[in-house]
Design a protein around this motif. Structure first.
Motif, PDB file in Angstrom:
ATOM      1  N   ARG A 265      47.764  30.452  51.556  1.00 40.31           N
ATOM      2  CA  ARG A 265      46.930  30.637  50.572  1.00 40.31           C
ATOM      3  C   ARG A 265      45.792  29.897  50.297  1.00 40.31           C
ATOM      4  O   ARG A 265      45.060  30.007  49.043  1.00 40.31           O
ATOM      5  CB  ARG A 265      48.146  29.585  49.174  1.00 40.31           C
ATOM      6  N   GLY A 266      45.010  29.628  51.555  1.00 42.52           N
ATOM      7  CA  GLY A 266      43.802  28.030  51.727  1.00 42.52           C
ATOM      8  C   GLY A 266      44.295  26.974  51.724  1.00 42.52           C
ATOM      9  O   GLY A 266      45.778  27.293  52.123  1.00 42.52           O
TER      10      GLY A 266
ATOM     11  N   ASN B  79      41.914  22.240  45.529  1.00 45.21           N
ATOM     12  CA  ASN B  79      42.474  22.950  45.750  1.00 45.21           C
ATOM     13  C   ASN B  79      41.233  24.685  45.597  1.00 45.21           C
ATOM     14  O   ASN B  79      40.926  25.086  45.122  1.00 45.21           O
ATOM     15  CB  ASN B  79      43.087  23.322  44.060  1.00 45.21           C
ATOM     16  N   ASP B  80      41.286  24.393  46.986  1.00 39.36           N
ATOM     17  CA  ASP B  80      40.941  25.985  47.428  1.00 39.36           C
ATOM     18  C   ASP B  80      41.774  27.206  47.967  1.00 39.36           C
ATOM     19  O   ASP B  80      41.355  27.918  48.831  1.00 39.36           O
ATOM     20  CB  ASP B  80      39.844  25.627  48.211  1.00 39.36           C
ATOM     21  N   SER B  81      43.164  27.228  47.384  1.00 41.56           N
ATOM     22  CA  SER B  81      44.205  27.960  47.508  1.00 41.56           C
ATOM     23  C   SER B  81      44.193  28.463  45.879  1.00 41.56           C
ATOM     24  O   SER B  81      43.479  28.984  45.106  1.00 41.56           O
ATOM     25  CB  SER B  81      45.533  26.760  47.853  1.00 41.56           C
ATOM     26  N   THR B  82      45.038  30.243  46.429  1.00 41.49           N
ATOM     27  CA  THR B  82      45.786  31.059  45.337  1.00 41.49           C
ATOM     28  C   THR B  82      46.983  30.308  44.838  1.00 41.49           C
ATOM     29  O   THR B  82      46.889  30.717  43.490  1.00 41.49           O
ATOM     30  CB  THR B  82      45.493  32.528  45.790  1.00 41.49           C
ATOM     31  N   THR B  83      46.975  29.058  45.001  1.00 42.02           N
ATOM     32  CA  THR B  83      48.571  28.407  44.547  1.00 42.02           C
ATOM     33  C   THR B  83      48.278  27.364  43.256  1.00 42.02           C
ATOM     34  O   THR B  83      47.501  26.187  44.010  1.00 42.02           O
ATOM     35  CB  THR B  83      49.405  28.006  45.855  1.00 42.02           C
TER      36      THR B  83
ATOM     37  N   PRO C  88      43.090  27.091  40.642  1.00 45.03           N
ATOM     38  CA  PRO C  88      42.519  27.472  41.901  1.00 45.03           C
ATOM     39  C   PRO C  88      41.364  28.574  41.689  1.00 45.03           C
ATOM     40  O   PRO C  88      41.582  28.239  40.244  1.00 45.03           O
ATOM     41  CB  PRO C  88      44.332  28.353  41.796  1.00 45.03           C
TER      42      PRO C  88
END
Length: 91
Positions: A16-17, A44-48, A91
């Motif tokens: 998720r990143g 936070n470089d995620s999609t969560t 995100p």
């Protein structure tokens, strides 16, 4: 301390990143009873979405003498910061 980046996975295998945490101590050498500030940044470089950040500060001391070694570790501080007060966690 160098920034640390962790992969964020869903169900153990769907990437998720990443999320990166960077911490900085105001002072790195302390005597008993001294206080210091710890500054940290998070990205936070995620999609969560994250609910918050839990940070722990541990002291680890290792003694070495005459071929012997002993290590002691203890928790000296911890802090939870909610995502509501930390917009970088979105995100």
């Amino acid at each position: 301390l160098p920034p640390e980046t962790e992969s964020i996975n869903y169900c153990c295998c769907f990437n998720r990143g990443t999320m990166t945490l960077d911490a900085e101590l105001e002072r790195t050498i302390l005597s008993p009873g001294d206080t210091t500030n710890v500054f940290f940044r998070c990205r936070n470089d995620s999609t969560t979405p994250a609910f918050g950040v839990q940070a722990h500060l541990r002291e680890t001391i290792t003694w070495r003498a005459s071929g012997h070694q002993q290590t002691k570790s203890r928790l000296i501080g911890q802090k939870f910061v909610s995502a509501y007060s930390f917009p970088e966690l979105s995100p």
